[in-house]
Design an enzyme around this catalytic site. Structure first.
Site, PDB file in Angstrom:
ATOM      1  CB  CYS A   1     -60.851 -11.535 -20.659  1.00  0.00           C
ATOM      2  SG  CYS A   1     -61.973 -10.245 -20.123  1.00  0.00           S
TER       3      CYS A   1
ATOM      4  CB  CYS B   1     -68.022  -6.961 -21.392  1.00  0.00           C
ATOM      5  SG  CYS B   1     -66.669  -6.091 -22.172  1.00  0.00           S
ATOM      6  CB  CYS B   2     -68.455 -11.356 -24.540  1.00  0.00           C
ATOM      7  SG  CYS B   2     -66.793 -11.851 -24.045  1.00  0.00           S
TER       8      CYS B   2
ATOM      9  CB  CYS C   1     -60.214  -8.838 -24.403  1.00  0.00           C
ATOM     10  SG  CYS C   1     -61.423  -8.621 -25.713  1.00  0.00           S
TER      11      CYS C   1
ATOM     12  CB  CYS D   1     -66.904 -14.883 -25.638  1.00  0.00           C
ATOM     13  SG  CYS D   1     -66.673 -14.972 -27.403  1.00  0.00           S
TER      14      CYS D   1
HETATM   15  S1  ADX Z   1     -63.399 -17.251 -28.126  1.00  0.00           S
HETATM   16  O1  ADX Z   1     -64.822 -17.429 -28.488  1.00  0.00           O
HETATM   17  O2  ADX Z   1     -62.993 -18.040 -26.972  1.00  0.00           O
HETATM   18  O3  ADX Z   1     -62.997 -15.847 -28.035  1.00  0.00           O
HETATM   19  P1  ADX Z   1     -61.165 -18.330 -29.502  1.00  0.00           P
HETATM   20  O4  ADX Z   1     -60.237 -17.277 -29.025  1.00  0.00           O
HETATM   21  O5  ADX Z   1     -61.008 -19.693 -28.912  1.00  0.00           O
HETATM   22  O6  ADX Z   1     -62.689 -17.849 -29.382  1.00  0.00           O
HETATM   23  O7  ADX Z   1     -61.081 -18.413 -31.073  1.00  0.00           O
HETATM   24  C1  ADX Z   1     -61.768 -19.387 -31.832  1.00  0.00           C
HETATM   25  C2  ADX Z   1     -62.065 -18.779 -33.183  1.00  0.00           C
HETATM   26  O8  ADX Z   1     -63.080 -17.783 -33.041  1.00  0.00           O
HETATM   27  C3  ADX Z   1     -60.892 -18.045 -33.808  1.00  0.00           C
HETATM   28  O9  ADX Z   1     -60.003 -18.894 -34.484  1.00  0.00           O
HETATM   29  C4  ADX Z   1     -61.618 -17.114 -34.742  1.00  0.00           C
HETATM   30  O10 ADX Z   1     -62.016 -17.782 -35.909  1.00  0.00           O
HETATM   31  C5  ADX Z   1     -62.845 -16.717 -33.938  1.00  0.00           C
HETATM   32  N1  ADX Z   1     -62.558 -15.494 -33.160  1.00  0.00           N
HETATM   33  C6  ADX Z   1     -62.286 -15.367 -31.850  1.00  0.00           C
HETATM   34  N2  ADX Z   1     -62.055 -14.090 -31.506  1.00  0.00           N
HETATM   35  C7  ADX Z   1     -62.172 -13.368 -32.650  1.00  0.00           C
HETATM   36  C8  ADX Z   1     -62.036 -11.998 -32.989  1.00  0.00           C
HETATM   37  N3  ADX Z   1     -61.730 -11.070 -32.074  1.00  0.00           N
HETATM   38  N4  ADX Z   1     -62.229 -11.630 -34.284  1.00  0.00           N
HETATM   39  C9  ADX Z   1     -62.554 -12.541 -35.218  1.00  0.00           C
HETATM   40  N5  ADX Z   1     -62.695 -13.850 -34.956  1.00  0.00           N
HETATM   41  C10 ADX Z   1     -62.500 -14.261 -33.703  1.00  0.00           C
HETATM   42 FE1  SF4 Z   2     -65.112  -7.733 -22.729  1.00  0.00          FE
HETATM   43 FE2  SF4 Z   2     -63.351  -9.527 -21.765  1.00  0.00          FE
HETATM   44 FE3  SF4 Z   2     -65.281 -10.258 -23.497  1.00  0.00          FE
HETATM   45 FE4  SF4 Z   2     -63.219  -8.761 -24.294  1.00  0.00          FE
HETATM   46  S1  SF4 Z   2     -63.150 -10.915 -23.547  1.00  0.00           S
HETATM   47  S2  SF4 Z   2     -65.307  -8.460 -24.846  1.00  0.00           S
HETATM   48  S3  SF4 Z   2     -62.919  -7.422 -22.485  1.00  0.00           S
HETATM   49  S4  SF4 Z   2     -65.540  -9.505 -21.382  1.00  0.00           S
END
Ligand code: ADX
Ligand code: SF4
Length: 278
Positions: free
Chosen positions: A234, A139-140, A231, A259
């Site tokens: 999650c 999904c990610c 999300c 992710c």
């Molecule tokens: S994640 O990989 O686990 O989702 P995390 O939430 O720790 O990342 O965020 C680390 C950095 O990844 C954020 O500060 C941002 O720069 C980038 N990032 C994470 N999610 C997003 C998103 N939905 N849109 C844009 N950048 C994101």
């Molecule tokens: Fe899908 Fe969860 Fe990844 Fe969001 S964080 S893209 S809902 S698996």
């Protein structure tokens, strides 16, 4: 039967070799810069990043405390771009927060959306919550990684809010700047994209002190016990004393909690560059 190498293969090999050598020089240059900037403040690092890359760089904003990056960018006085990956599964509070941030800074966030056909195929075949059954990677990949790859293809550098203290397992070695070990930028190939992590060495507590002092708007989920925010299905609040990462993909092994946006942090994955994973 002996394998034969045709002329086009040789040209391909040469291209690869050229990319590799260009990539290597760049990697060393940025490793040096990372050393020089390791004790610099996030503001200095942000300023350097925006100065070097102008309109070819953008902040990746998740809608959480990485709003600090936007505040730092504003403080440099330079123009800056911001993009967010709208997975379609964010909390209502996060969407409200995006809107608030746009108004507060007078900016437009460049939203990236997943490919409609890919999301349809996934949800129609596996339902809306397949990640609880077989892990979050698929999904990610559809909702975050591929849209990210598309966004980065239009840039030469990006800025993230990754910090060493966010995940002792996967982020303890994040440098303030690096050649992106996974994704490609505008020119394509290894070494074509630079990744800046201006708050790599900053603690969560210091980020929060900065946000308070500067009176920066924050996601209202934080006041409900959420620390790290992704999300809605999650992400969950954490208890006092629990690590922030325990609020993400809690049904999975700690080591799997990247992710794909930052999979270069996972040692065993760095050989998987440009292989189309994710
Ligand atoms: S994640 O990989 O686990 O989702 P995390 O939430 O720790 O990342 O965020 C680390 C950095 O990844 C954020 O500060 C941002 O720069 C980038 N990032 C994470 N999610 C997003 C998103 N939905 N849109 C844009 N950048 C994101
Ligand atoms: Fe899908 Fe969860 Fe990844 Fe969001 S964080 S893209 S809902 S698996």
């Amino acid at each position: 039967q002996a394998a034969s190498i045709s002329a086009p293969d040789l040209i391909g090999i040469n291209h690869l070799w050229i990319y590799r050598s260009v990539g290597k020089v760049e990697v060393e240059g940025f490793e040096q810069l990372a050393k020089e900037l390791d004790n610099a403040s996030p503001l200095e690092i942000m300023d350097k990043a925006l100065e070097k890359f102008g309109s070819d760089i953008a902040i990746a904003f998740s809608g959480a405390e990485d709003v600090a990056l936007i505040e730092y960018a504003k403080l440099t006085g330079r123009p800056f771009r911001v993009f967010s990956l709208d997975t379609g599964r964010l909390n209502p509070e996060t969407y409200r927060f995006f809107d608030e941030v746009e108004k507060h800074y007078g900016i437009r966030i460049e939203y990236m959306f997943p490919d409609a056909v890919e999301v349809q195929a996934l949800v129609r075949s596996k339902g809306l919550f397949s990640f609880y059954e077989d892990g979050h990677q698929e999904c990610c990949c559809v909702r975050k990684v591929r849209p990210l790859r598309r966004a980065l293809k239009g840039l030469r550098a990006w800025i993230t809010g990754q910090r060493k203290d966010q995940s002792p397992g996967t982020r303890s070695e994040v440098p303030v700047v690096q050649v992106d070990p996974v994704f490609e930028g505008l020119d394509g190939g290894a070494g074509s994209l630079v990744k800046w992590n201006p708050v790599a060495n900053v603690d969560g507590t210091d980020i929060w002190n900065f946000l308070r002092v500067m009176n920066v708007p924050v996601n209202s989920l934080h006041s409900q016990g959420f620390v790290s925010i992704g999300c809605e299905p999650c992400t969950r609040p954490v208890l006092p004393g629990q690590h922030e990462r325990e609020g993400r993909w809690w049904w999975e092994d700690a080591k799997a909690k990247e992710c794909g946006l930052h999979k270069g942090n996972l040692k065993e994955d760095s050989s998987a560059q440009f292989n189309g994973n994710g």
